[in-house]
Write a protein that holds these residues in place. Sequence first.
Motif, PDB file in Angstrom:
ATOM      1  N   LEU A  51     -28.182  34.331  44.092  1.00  0.00           N
ATOM      2  CA  LEU A  51     -27.345  33.409  43.312  1.00  0.00           C
ATOM      3  C   LEU A  51     -25.859  33.718  43.535  1.00  0.00           C
ATOM      4  O   LEU A  51     -25.061  32.816  43.818  1.00  0.00           O
ATOM      5  CB  LEU A  51     -27.722  33.510  41.827  1.00  0.00           C
ATOM      6  N   LEU A  52     -25.489  34.975  43.451  1.00  0.00           N
ATOM      7  CA  LEU A  52     -24.073  35.317  43.628  1.00  0.00           C
ATOM      8  C   LEU A  52     -23.621  35.171  45.090  1.00  0.00           C
ATOM      9  O   LEU A  52     -22.454  34.899  45.356  1.00  0.00           O
ATOM     10  CB  LEU A  52     -23.781  36.730  43.118  1.00  0.00           C
ATOM     11  N   ARG A  54     -24.105  32.798  46.931  1.00  0.00           N
ATOM     12  CA  ARG A  54     -23.655  31.421  47.140  1.00  0.00           C
ATOM     13  C   ARG A  54     -22.174  31.264  46.854  1.00  0.00           C
ATOM     14  O   ARG A  54     -21.541  30.328  47.324  1.00  0.00           O
ATOM     15  CB  ARG A  54     -24.416  30.465  46.221  1.00  0.00           C
ATOM     16  N   ASP A  55     -21.631  32.159  46.031  1.00  0.00           N
ATOM     17  CA  ASP A  55     -20.230  32.026  45.658  1.00  0.00           C
ATOM     18  C   ASP A  55     -19.374  33.150  46.254  1.00  0.00           C
ATOM     19  O   ASP A  55     -18.212  33.309  45.898  1.00  0.00           O
ATOM     20  CB  ASP A  55     -20.112  32.033  44.121  1.00  0.00           C
ATOM     21  N   SER A  85     -15.542  36.574  44.129  1.00  0.00           N
ATOM     22  CA  SER A  85     -15.921  35.170  43.992  1.00  0.00           C
ATOM     23  C   SER A  85     -14.988  34.267  44.801  1.00  0.00           C
ATOM     24  O   SER A  85     -13.808  34.552  44.920  1.00  0.00           O
ATOM     25  CB  SER A  85     -15.838  34.793  42.506  1.00  0.00           C
ATOM     26  N   SER A  87     -15.029  30.852  44.027  1.00  0.00           N
ATOM     27  CA  SER A  87     -14.688  29.763  43.108  1.00  0.00           C
ATOM     28  C   SER A  87     -13.888  30.261  41.903  1.00  0.00           C
ATOM     29  O   SER A  87     -13.235  29.486  41.222  1.00  0.00           O
ATOM     30  CB  SER A  87     -15.968  29.091  42.607  1.00  0.00           C
ATOM     31  N   ARG A  89     -15.259  31.310  39.208  1.00  0.00           N
ATOM     32  CA  ARG A  89     -15.983  31.021  37.960  1.00  0.00           C
ATOM     33  C   ARG A  89     -17.405  31.605  38.013  1.00  0.00           C
ATOM     34  O   ARG A  89     -17.929  31.916  39.089  1.00  0.00           O
ATOM     35  CB  ARG A  89     -16.028  29.513  37.689  1.00  0.00           C
ATOM     36  N   THR A  90     -17.995  31.712  36.835  1.00  0.00           N
ATOM     37  CA  THR A  90     -19.348  32.291  36.740  1.00  0.00           C
ATOM     38  C   THR A  90     -20.403  31.205  36.983  1.00  0.00           C
ATOM     39  O   THR A  90     -20.117  30.016  36.795  1.00  0.00           O
ATOM     40  CB  THR A  90     -19.575  32.875  35.330  1.00  0.00           C
ATOM     41  N   PRO A  91     -21.597  31.592  37.399  1.00  0.00           N
ATOM     42  CA  PRO A  91     -22.649  30.580  37.591  1.00  0.00           C
ATOM     43  C   PRO A  91     -23.075  29.992  36.252  1.00  0.00           C
ATOM     44  O   PRO A  91     -22.989  30.661  35.216  1.00  0.00           O
ATOM     45  CB  PRO A  91     -23.791  31.373  38.216  1.00  0.00           C
ATOM     46  N   ARG A  92     -23.540  28.742  36.291  1.00  0.00           N
ATOM     47  CA  ARG A  92     -23.966  28.114  35.033  1.00  0.00           C
ATOM     48  C   ARG A  92     -25.381  28.552  34.664  1.00  0.00           C
ATOM     49  O   ARG A  92     -26.250  28.611  35.533  1.00  0.00           O
ATOM     50  CB  ARG A  92     -23.952  26.588  35.195  1.00  0.00           C
ATOM     51  N   VAL A 117     -17.200  38.173  40.428  1.00  0.00           N
ATOM     52  CA  VAL A 117     -18.145  37.585  39.488  1.00  0.00           C
ATOM     53  C   VAL A 117     -19.298  38.584  39.349  1.00  0.00           C
ATOM     54  O   VAL A 117     -19.723  39.192  40.330  1.00  0.00           O
ATOM     55  CB  VAL A 117     -18.627  36.183  39.951  1.00  0.00           C
TER      56      VAL A 117
END
Lengths: 130, 272
Positions: A51-52, A54-55, A85, A87, A89-92, A117
């Motif tokens: 997941l991380l 990806r950012d 990171s 972006s 920002r944190t993942p939703r 992140v």
Amino acid sequence: MSARPIVLQIPASSAYLVLVRAATTAVCARAGYPIDRLDDTAQAASEAAALLMRDAAPGALLTVSLTPAKDGGLTGVDIDVSVRSSSGRTPRPTTFSWTIVAALVDHVSTRMNGENVELHLRSRQEVIAQ
Amino acid sequence: MSTTPTDAESTDVITHRSGWSARDRVIERRLLTELTAMEPDDPRRRALRDQLVTMHLPLVEYLARRFRDRGESHEDLVQVGTIGLINAVDRFDVERGVEFSTFATPTIVGEIKRHFRDRGWAIRVPRRLQEMRMLLNRGTAELTQKLGRSPTVAELAEHLGVTEDEILEGLESSQAYATKSLDGSSDDDDGPSMAASLGKIDLALEGVDNRETLRPLLASLPEREQRILMLRFFQNKTQSEIAAEIGLSQMHVSRLLARTLAGLREQMLDDY
């Protein structure tokens, strides 16, 4: 009481997820996890890392810390995943990946720490008397 | 990369029937012609089908033997091969003018290979690790039964008389191979079961982002993988419970889950 963490640093590429999985498996085995819980936790760690990734900022390394934990009648591991990171920002928590991770461990949280992140996963299991 | 068990299938066809008389061949032809002509719900169909399957079991035996020494028992391979044979009997059409065995061989071999793929052995795994995995499978099943829960690594090691490190190595190799086998081409023919589960998928995905991307991805998974995913993530069943419900080993469920999630992950790059 927490033991010292085991820290992995890997390129943000899915080819390295197998290492996250293997390390988490080993830590959970040492914590006395039953096989199916152990497998869940390893899957959660690799899913969280994915997941991380990806950012991840270009070229950034992903850090995975596995901290064995023992409190009261519980044993377990805290898994901290962190990467610079792109972006900011944190993942939703409403993403599919988050849903998967959340189903596999007891608690998931995320935050920004400067440019990084972070995801924090907590997994606990009752101590099984040998 | 997938060096699945060798295929030199073309020569197999002749071999298994070397013991057949001209009369056997005539019988085969007659049965197949009758079966092709029958309505799908004809009550005599079943008996005919059974007879044809029995006649061709030696072909399954023969093909299964070609996969020996790869860590699966001959009986298991004959069993999955027979599923391929039954499918071939059901789909055969005499009017196409091919020999039945020519038609059935790829279907039987396909089932056997699928079995290896499911077990994560599509690529060559060192024999020692295959044996460790078989041992692990057996030990996990025995202890789960005995303890009423999934065993720990220490319990497994003691039960099987090996070290904990060996158990870990076995678990790791199992997952590593499962992940790799994803890259191999898939000729699985148990296709998705669209209509039946779309409703369930929609329900499960309530409140999840990217539903529109996910829905077709989930719907296109084979039925068994869909079911495992739903049971694990949306009905909160443990791997051991799912294993018991579906009739697979816990390790098999684990591999299928890991493989399915890895596959979904690759297609969900914007899921952040």
